[in-house]
Design a protein around this motif. Structure first.
Motif, PDB file in Angstrom:
ATOM      1  N   SER A 135       0.835  -1.206   0.000  1.00  0.00           N
ATOM      2  CA  SER A 135       0.000   0.000   0.000  1.00  0.00           C
ATOM      3  C   SER A 135       0.867   1.252   0.000  1.00  0.00           C
ATOM      4  O   SER A 135       0.565   2.238  -0.693  1.00  0.00           O
ATOM      5  CB  SER A 135      -0.933   0.009   1.217  1.00  0.00           C
ATOM      6  OG  SER A 135      -0.240   0.307   2.404  1.00  0.00           O
ATOM      7  N   PHE A 146      -8.820   1.444   2.040  1.00  0.00           N
ATOM      8  CA  PHE A 146      -9.379   1.191   0.711  1.00  0.00           C
ATOM      9  C   PHE A 146      -9.818   2.501   0.063  1.00  0.00           C
ATOM     10  O   PHE A 146      -9.484   2.779  -1.096  1.00  0.00           O
ATOM     11  CB  PHE A 146     -10.562   0.227   0.819  1.00  0.00           C
ATOM     12  CG  PHE A 146     -11.294   0.020  -0.483  1.00  0.00           C
ATOM     13  CD1 PHE A 146     -10.774  -0.801  -1.468  1.00  0.00           C
ATOM     14  CD2 PHE A 146     -12.507   0.657  -0.725  1.00  0.00           C
ATOM     15  CE1 PHE A 146     -11.440  -0.988  -2.670  1.00  0.00           C
ATOM     16  CE2 PHE A 146     -13.186   0.478  -1.919  1.00  0.00           C
ATOM     17  CZ  PHE A 146     -12.655  -0.344  -2.903  1.00  0.00           C
ATOM     18  N   THR A 200      -6.644   4.741  -0.835  1.00  0.00           N
ATOM     19  CA  THR A 200      -5.881   4.305  -2.010  1.00  0.00           C
ATOM     20  C   THR A 200      -6.723   4.367  -3.276  1.00  0.00           C
ATOM     21  O   THR A 200      -6.223   4.736  -4.342  1.00  0.00           O
ATOM     22  CB  THR A 200      -5.343   2.876  -1.797  1.00  0.00           C
ATOM     23  OG1 THR A 200      -4.598   2.845  -0.573  1.00  0.00           O
ATOM     24  CG2 THR A 200      -4.439   2.452  -2.942  1.00  0.00           C
ATOM     25  N   LEU A 201      -8.008   4.016  -3.180  1.00  0.00           N
ATOM     26  CA  LEU A 201      -8.889   4.081  -4.352  1.00  0.00           C
ATOM     27  C   LEU A 201      -9.019   5.526  -4.845  1.00  0.00           C
ATOM     28  O   LEU A 201      -8.909   5.780  -6.056  1.00  0.00           O
ATOM     29  CB  LEU A 201     -10.272   3.526  -3.990  1.00  0.00           C
ATOM     30  CG  LEU A 201     -11.316   3.559  -5.123  1.00  0.00           C
ATOM     31  CD1 LEU A 201     -10.897   2.641  -6.267  1.00  0.00           C
ATOM     32  CD2 LEU A 201     -12.692   3.162  -4.589  1.00  0.00           C
ATOM     33  N   TRP A 242      -4.013  -3.066  -6.082  1.00  0.00           N
ATOM     34  CA  TRP A 242      -3.834  -3.238  -4.638  1.00  0.00           C
ATOM     35  C   TRP A 242      -5.197  -3.214  -3.934  1.00  0.00           C
ATOM     36  O   TRP A 242      -5.411  -3.989  -2.992  1.00  0.00           O
ATOM     37  CB  TRP A 242      -2.945  -2.138  -4.053  1.00  0.00           C
ATOM     38  CG  TRP A 242      -2.777  -2.313  -2.570  1.00  0.00           C
ATOM     39  CD1 TRP A 242      -1.841  -3.064  -1.941  1.00  0.00           C
ATOM     40  CD2 TRP A 242      -3.609  -1.756  -1.531  1.00  0.00           C
ATOM     41  NE1 TRP A 242      -2.035  -3.024  -0.569  1.00  0.00           N
ATOM     42  CE2 TRP A 242      -3.116  -2.228  -0.306  1.00  0.00           C
ATOM     43  CE3 TRP A 242      -4.716  -0.911  -1.531  1.00  0.00           C
ATOM     44  CZ2 TRP A 242      -3.686  -1.877   0.920  1.00  0.00           C
ATOM     45  CZ3 TRP A 242      -5.296  -0.565  -0.321  1.00  0.00           C
ATOM     46  CH2 TRP A 242      -4.780  -1.038   0.886  1.00  0.00           C
ATOM     47  N   CYS A 243      -6.091  -2.344  -4.371  1.00  0.00           N
ATOM     48  CA  CYS A 243      -7.425  -2.260  -3.756  1.00  0.00           C
ATOM     49  C   CYS A 243      -8.155  -3.601  -3.833  1.00  0.00           C
ATOM     50  O   CYS A 243      -8.832  -4.013  -2.877  1.00  0.00           O
ATOM     51  CB  CYS A 243      -8.257  -1.169  -4.434  1.00  0.00           C
ATOM     52  SG  CYS A 243      -7.729   0.513  -4.043  1.00  0.00           S
ATOM     53  N   TRP A 253      -6.563  -5.956  -1.369  1.00  0.00           N
ATOM     54  CA  TRP A 253      -6.917  -5.556  -0.011  1.00  0.00           C
ATOM     55  C   TRP A 253      -8.327  -6.017   0.356  1.00  0.00           C
ATOM     56  O   TRP A 253      -8.565  -6.473   1.478  1.00  0.00           O
ATOM     57  CB  TRP A 253      -6.769  -4.049   0.107  1.00  0.00           C
ATOM     58  CG  TRP A 253      -6.990  -3.466   1.472  1.00  0.00           C
ATOM     59  CD1 TRP A 253      -7.940  -2.556   1.830  1.00  0.00           C
ATOM     60  CD2 TRP A 253      -6.220  -3.711   2.651  1.00  0.00           C
ATOM     61  NE1 TRP A 253      -7.817  -2.228   3.158  1.00  0.00           N
ATOM     62  CE2 TRP A 253      -6.771  -2.926   3.695  1.00  0.00           C
ATOM     63  CE3 TRP A 253      -5.128  -4.529   2.943  1.00  0.00           C
ATOM     64  CZ2 TRP A 253      -6.260  -2.924   4.985  1.00  0.00           C
ATOM     65  CZ3 TRP A 253      -4.625  -4.529   4.234  1.00  0.00           C
ATOM     66  CH2 TRP A 253      -5.177  -3.745   5.231  1.00  0.00           C
TER      67      TRP A 253
END
Length: 492
Positions: free
Chosen positions: A18, A88, A91-92, A190-191, A194
């Motif tokens: 992340s 989430f 990062t999104l 990555w999302c 996660w």
């Protein structure tokens, strides 16, 4: 003991990733603005923009305009909704915004790019409070240093990838827009990981084994029970705000952290422009050599950790001596290296890269030297201290690119860059001198859970003495007035 490799390691690795994907989006701008303003150095098939150094500086600085605003909000959201959903969203939001520059800059110019980066900063400001909270929920007490270190190496790795990959992408067939597409893509990927593997606590995880779950919960619960027992005995520890803000060692730490961030952020954001303008490196070489110092830093972080551990466990040096010695090395050597870099030109590329590697790599010691000094000063209030220090130090990257924009009017002029690097060297030197003189590596009196109670008791005693003295003086005054009146009556 739990399994050697388990879900706790997967969670730490996801935290590492992340940081990497968010740092890619955060620091790809250093390479991107060079590619967008000098298409010939990368791929001439894509648009080129005529931005001056001040406008480029606004772009590099704008991320931190938003970043400093959401540091404390991230901690609040994490406590309320958990790290899983907050990270989430963080990062999104950053990944989706990373897609926008190729579409928005063509009509909105550098101002649109600034607005996008500021919004990215707002989202990414939520990240690190969640990372620390997630580690606290997942790490057995005796593994916190190890797993925490694994997660936080994403800082250097993310910067390394941002510098190296961005330069290669800009020189490829997809050109500088590809920097943003790739940064967005890895963030979105990555999302997904996660959502599939991330869990707020071990008990919420569907993949954890019974043995590992018991191991983590037993370790964490025993630590928390001890803490809760202390709190039941004395109640929650109140924060001595006045004592913190008037603490000289704490201000010495703030000065040291801001000084370190000044020098580090100057190279972090401006290195690609300096290599392109003064050292005349094309983007592929620029990418590799811009990334090399951060690879050095990544390696040196582990070297410092091993050295400090040996010195402390064998009783060779005290924690005060270790912190101040390593911090001096991490500040003074980069200061000298920065001055050296400022006197080099395009005929001395290799020496310039070596000095920049020495600067960033050796500066990795500042983590042990001063970053974790908050724990020395006050274990009970370390979180509060870290929040204040982080907010203060993250204001510095707002200023450094703007200063470069004021000083550097021609990116090919070595003398102008010389001023920038010498100022950073002076800041490094000054910051460490303050830390050496006023810094302390022992618990401060205001760390005592009873500090405010004792202070209040002392104040009450002083008030009692003052009132008693006032009453005594009043009684003496009344007796004097009575005697005067009696004498006057007798004379009549």
């Amino acid at each position: 003991l739990g399994p050697i490799i388990g879900q706790r390691h997967l969670q730490a690795f996801l935290l590492f990733l992340s940081i990497v994907v968010n740092y890619m989006a955060k620091f790809n701008a250093g390479v991107a603005v060079v590619a967008m303003t000098n298409a010939e150095s990368t791929n001439p098939d894509f648009p080129e923009y005529d931005w001056n150094e001040m406008e480029r500086s606004y772009i590099l600085s704008s991320f931190f305009w938003g970043y400093i605003l959401t540091q404390f909000l991230g901690g609040w959201l994490c406590r309320r909704y958990g790290a899983r959903i907050t990270m989430f969203v963080s990062t999104l939001g950053s990944a989706l915004l990373a897609l926008l520059p190729p579409w928005c800059v063509s009509w909105g110019g550098w101002q649109a790019y600034c607005a996008i980066r500021m919004a990215m900063g707002l989202f990414q400001g939520l990240l690190f409070p969640c990372i620390h909270a997630h580690l606290a929920n997942w790490c057995p007490v005796n593994e916190r240093n190890r797993l925490g270190a694994l997660a936080n190496t994403g800082i250097d790795c993310g910067t390394l990838v941002a510098m190296f990959a961005s330069g290669l992408i800009a020189s490829s067939s997809i050109g500088w827009p590809g920097i943003f597409y790739v940064s967005s893509g890895v963030g979105l990927f990555w999302c997904i990981l996660w959502l599939v593997f991330g869990a707020n606590t071990p008990r919420e995880s569907k993949l954890i084994g019974e043995a590992e779950l018991n191991y983590i919960e037993t370790s964490i619960n025993s630590s928390r029970k001890a803490k809760e027992a202390g709190e039941k005995a004395s109640g929650p520890i109140p924060v001595p705000w006045k004592a913190i803000w008037t603490s000289v060692p704490f201000w010495a730490l703030i000065v040291a952290r801001c000084s370190q961030t000044w020098g580090y952020s100057t190279l972090q954001t401006e290195m690609p422009a300096y290599m392109n303008g003064v050292l005349l490196m094309d983007m592929k070489k620029n990418a590799m050599f811009s990334a090399l110092p951060y690879f050095t830093s990544w390696v040196m972080a582990f070297v410092y950790l091993i050295i400090a551990d040996i010195l402390l466990t064998r009783g060779i040096m005290t924690i005060t001596a270790i912190r101040k010695t390593i911090n001096s090395f991490a500040f003074f050597v980069p200061a000298i290296a920065l001055i050296g870099v400022s006197f080099l030109d395009s005929d001395q590329k290799t020496l310039a890269v070596v000095l920049m590697c020495a600067n960033v790599g050796i500066n990795a010691g500042s983590t042990i030297g001063s970053t974790i000094n908050t724990i020395d000063l006050s274990p009970n209030h370390a979180g509060i201290l870290m929040g204040i220090v982080n907010t203060a130090s993250n204001m510095v990257p707002i200023l450094t690119p703007l200063l470069v924009g004021v000083i550097v009017k021609d990116e090919h002029d070595r003398l102008q860059w010389q001023i920038v690097f010498i100022i950073s060297a002076v800041v490094f030197f000054f910051g460490n001198i303050v830390y050496l003189i006023f810094g302390r590596m022992v618990n401060q009196p205001w760390d005592d859970p009873d500090f405010l109670i004792e202070q209040q008791s002392s104040n009450n005693q002083e008030e009692g003495h003052a009132k008693a003295l006032e009453a005594y003086e009043s009684r003496i005054s009344e007796e004097a007035k009575r005697k005067e009146s009696e004498v006057g009556f007798e004379e009549k």
